[in-house]
Scaffold this motif. Sequence first.
Motif, PDB file in Angstrom:
ATOM      1  N   PRO A 137       0.849  -1.194   0.000  1.00  0.00           N
ATOM      2  CA  PRO A 137       0.000   0.000   0.000  1.00  0.00           C
ATOM      3  C   PRO A 137       0.882   1.241   0.000  1.00  0.00           C
ATOM      4  O   PRO A 137       1.568   1.514   0.985  1.00  0.00           O
ATOM      5  CB  PRO A 137      -0.777  -0.137   1.314  1.00  0.00           C
ATOM      6  CG  PRO A 137       0.152  -0.879   2.220  1.00  0.00           C
ATOM      7  CD  PRO A 137       0.987  -1.777   1.343  1.00  0.00           C
ATOM      8  N   LEU A 171      -4.283  -6.719   1.222  1.00  0.00           N
ATOM      9  CA  LEU A 171      -4.857  -5.386   1.058  1.00  0.00           C
ATOM     10  C   LEU A 171      -6.334  -5.395   0.714  1.00  0.00           C
ATOM     11  O   LEU A 171      -7.019  -4.387   0.901  1.00  0.00           O
ATOM     12  CB  LEU A 171      -4.113  -4.619  -0.049  1.00  0.00           C
ATOM     13  CG  LEU A 171      -2.620  -4.398   0.128  1.00  0.00           C
ATOM     14  CD1 LEU A 171      -2.075  -3.579  -1.032  1.00  0.00           C
ATOM     15  CD2 LEU A 171      -2.340  -3.696   1.442  1.00  0.00           C
ATOM     16  N   SER A 172      -6.816  -6.503   0.205  1.00  0.00           N
ATOM     17  CA  SER A 172      -8.175  -6.527  -0.325  1.00  0.00           C
ATOM     18  C   SER A 172      -8.878  -7.819   0.051  1.00  0.00           C
ATOM     19  O   SER A 172      -8.243  -8.880   0.152  1.00  0.00           O
ATOM     20  CB  SER A 172      -8.146  -6.383  -1.849  1.00  0.00           C
ATOM     21  OG  SER A 172      -9.407  -6.622  -2.418  1.00  0.00           O
ATOM     22  N   GLU A 173     -10.188  -7.731   0.243  1.00  0.00           N
ATOM     23  CA  GLU A 173     -10.983  -8.920   0.531  1.00  0.00           C
ATOM     24  C   GLU A 173     -10.835  -9.969  -0.567  1.00  0.00           C
ATOM     25  O   GLU A 173     -10.772 -11.167  -0.292  1.00  0.00           O
ATOM     26  CB  GLU A 173     -12.460  -8.542   0.667  1.00  0.00           C
ATOM     27  CG  GLU A 173     -12.778  -7.653   1.847  1.00  0.00           C
ATOM     28  CD  GLU A 173     -14.191  -7.108   1.768  1.00  0.00           C
ATOM     29  OE1 GLU A 173     -15.123  -7.935   1.769  1.00  0.00           O
ATOM     30  OE2 GLU A 173     -14.361  -5.876   1.679  1.00  0.00           O
ATOM     31  N   ILE A 188      -2.584  -7.241   8.600  1.00  0.00           N
ATOM     32  CA  ILE A 188      -3.488  -6.137   8.307  1.00  0.00           C
ATOM     33  C   ILE A 188      -2.727  -4.869   8.629  1.00  0.00           C
ATOM     34  O   ILE A 188      -2.389  -4.605   9.783  1.00  0.00           O
ATOM     35  CB  ILE A 188      -4.782  -6.212   9.141  1.00  0.00           C
ATOM     36  CG1 ILE A 188      -5.503  -7.556   8.921  1.00  0.00           C
ATOM     37  CG2 ILE A 188      -5.704  -5.037   8.808  1.00  0.00           C
ATOM     38  CD1 ILE A 188      -6.024  -7.774   7.529  1.00  0.00           C
ATOM     39  N   ARG A 191      -3.017   1.164   7.277  1.00  0.00           N
ATOM     40  CA  ARG A 191      -4.037   1.829   6.468  1.00  0.00           C
ATOM     41  C   ARG A 191      -5.359   1.063   6.473  1.00  0.00           C
ATOM     42  O   ARG A 191      -6.406   1.634   6.180  1.00  0.00           O
ATOM     43  CB  ARG A 191      -3.539   2.003   5.037  1.00  0.00           C
ATOM     44  CG  ARG A 191      -2.406   3.015   4.887  1.00  0.00           C
ATOM     45  CD  ARG A 191      -1.851   2.979   3.470  1.00  0.00           C
ATOM     46  NE  ARG A 191      -0.858   4.011   3.230  1.00  0.00           N
ATOM     47  CZ  ARG A 191       0.433   3.891   3.526  1.00  0.00           C
ATOM     48  NH1 ARG A 191       0.865   2.769   4.099  1.00  0.00           N
ATOM     49  NH2 ARG A 191       1.281   4.861   3.262  1.00  0.00           N
ATOM     50  N   ASN A 192      -5.321  -0.221   6.770  1.00  0.00           N
ATOM     51  CA  ASN A 192      -6.534  -1.049   6.766  1.00  0.00           C
ATOM     52  C   ASN A 192      -6.967  -1.482   8.162  1.00  0.00           C
ATOM     53  O   ASN A 192      -7.823  -2.358   8.295  1.00  0.00           O
ATOM     54  CB  ASN A 192      -6.311  -2.296   5.903  1.00  0.00           C
ATOM     55  CG  ASN A 192      -6.533  -2.028   4.426  1.00  0.00           C
ATOM     56  OD1 ASN A 192      -7.529  -1.417   4.040  1.00  0.00           O
ATOM     57  ND2 ASN A 192      -5.597  -2.472   3.595  1.00  0.00           N
ATOM     58  N   SER A 193      -6.411  -0.864   9.175  1.00  0.00           N
ATOM     59  CA  SER A 193      -6.658  -1.332  10.541  1.00  0.00           C
ATOM     60  C   SER A 193      -8.092  -1.137  11.000  1.00  0.00           C
ATOM     61  O   SER A 193      -8.508  -1.718  12.012  1.00  0.00           O
ATOM     62  CB  SER A 193      -5.704  -0.636  11.512  1.00  0.00           C
ATOM     63  OG  SER A 193      -5.825   0.776  11.392  1.00  0.00           O
ATOM     64  N   ASN A 195     -10.565  -1.319   8.429  1.00  0.00           N
ATOM     65  CA  ASN A 195     -11.306  -1.847   7.283  1.00  0.00           C
ATOM     66  C   ASN A 195     -11.941  -3.155   7.762  1.00  0.00           C
ATOM     67  O   ASN A 195     -11.404  -4.241   7.598  1.00  0.00           O
ATOM     68  CB  ASN A 195     -10.357  -2.098   6.113  1.00  0.00           C
ATOM     69  CG  ASN A 195     -11.060  -2.593   4.868  1.00  0.00           C
ATOM     70  OD1 ASN A 195     -12.199  -3.065   4.926  1.00  0.00           O
ATOM     71  ND2 ASN A 195     -10.397  -2.516   3.736  1.00  0.00           N
ATOM     72  N   LEU A 198     -12.464  -6.211   5.439  1.00  0.00           N
ATOM     73  CA  LEU A 198     -11.229  -6.956   5.190  1.00  0.00           C
ATOM     74  C   LEU A 198     -10.822  -7.759   6.416  1.00  0.00           C
ATOM     75  O   LEU A 198     -10.449  -8.945   6.307  1.00  0.00           O
ATOM     76  CB  LEU A 198     -10.106  -5.991   4.798  1.00  0.00           C
ATOM     77  CG  LEU A 198      -8.699  -6.596   4.668  1.00  0.00           C
ATOM     78  CD1 LEU A 198      -8.673  -7.701   3.619  1.00  0.00           C
ATOM     79  CD2 LEU A 198      -7.682  -5.512   4.344  1.00  0.00           C
TER      80      LEU A 198
END
Length: 342
Positions: A137, A171-173, A188, A191-193, A195, A198
């Motif tokens: 990312p 990064l993505s589901e 994880i 930036r996705n913490s 999300n 995901l």
Amino acid sequence: MIVVLKPNLEPAEIEKVIAEVAKLGYEPRPIHGNIQTVIAAIGDETVNQSLETLSSWPQVEHVHRVQKRYKLVSREVKKGPQKDTIVKVHGQEIGAGKKFCFMAGPCSVESEEQLMATAKAVKAEGATFLRGGAYKPRTSPYEFQGLAKEGLRLLSQAAKEYDLGIVTEVLSERDVELVAAHSDILQIGARNSQNFSLITEAARSGKTILLKRGMSMKIEEWLLAAEYVLAHGNSNVLLCERGIRTFETYTRNTLDLGAVAILKKESHLPVIIDPSQGCGRADMVLELCKAAVALNADGLLIEVHPNPAEAWSDGQQQIDFNLYRKLVEALSPFFTAVGRPL
């Protein structure tokens, strides 16, 4: 929950609030003072509607929670003799004072030569997990985004060659199944913490989840993100402190080592420290590692590269093989001091 009413209310106004507490499924127990009334609301928040909506009522000064919002990750949930969770992954037990865990490798997987050389070097110094980003990312869309599927293939190759577990970011589901097939621990990232879609999908994979702290994330928010994993039936979670964004510019991030002490008090989950992301400077990594061990963290996630000056991403915070070897040697007395096996 505790509902604190405003001072000097008329009895009829107080009764309206008491009635609403009962209507929402709680047993109201009012405590009437000379000036102010406090209502103790007895009930299960997981079943009933939250009383926080009462904060908007003109009679209410504020609403306090008594129970922690994170229940499964809370230390209070551990009733037996084993007070800390032990995460078992790739033949290693992480947490509860078990053998300290070294996760080391490059920020990004760049080539077979780079990754195999790094895997060999970190394995020789006791690392049990190889870290490396196949999907990256990046803040700018024009920066290196990772080798994707080829990166995952190279990670699998290195893991097999040197008997290392793999830690890599998803990064993505839509990529969870693929990344899980090539790794032992799903990272994880910051930036996705939060999300949660995901995080939930990653939890369902059954893989161990390494949950990094978001760059502006409060500890409660971080623990609530971990709660999503446990709430979906996956108890294998590693909390990773990687630095938060503050006003300080001397370092890239500010590594919150105080968070280790707080997490050890609040949660039963193992704690990992990422000193590389934590400061963004290779020359500070060793000292931060010493502090992490002294605080009884359960592992380190360190960025190691054959030649950081030629790294495709974040070269300024990666250490070379020689410094990694010296780092492991320098930590030995700290492990002895805290009584931790290495």
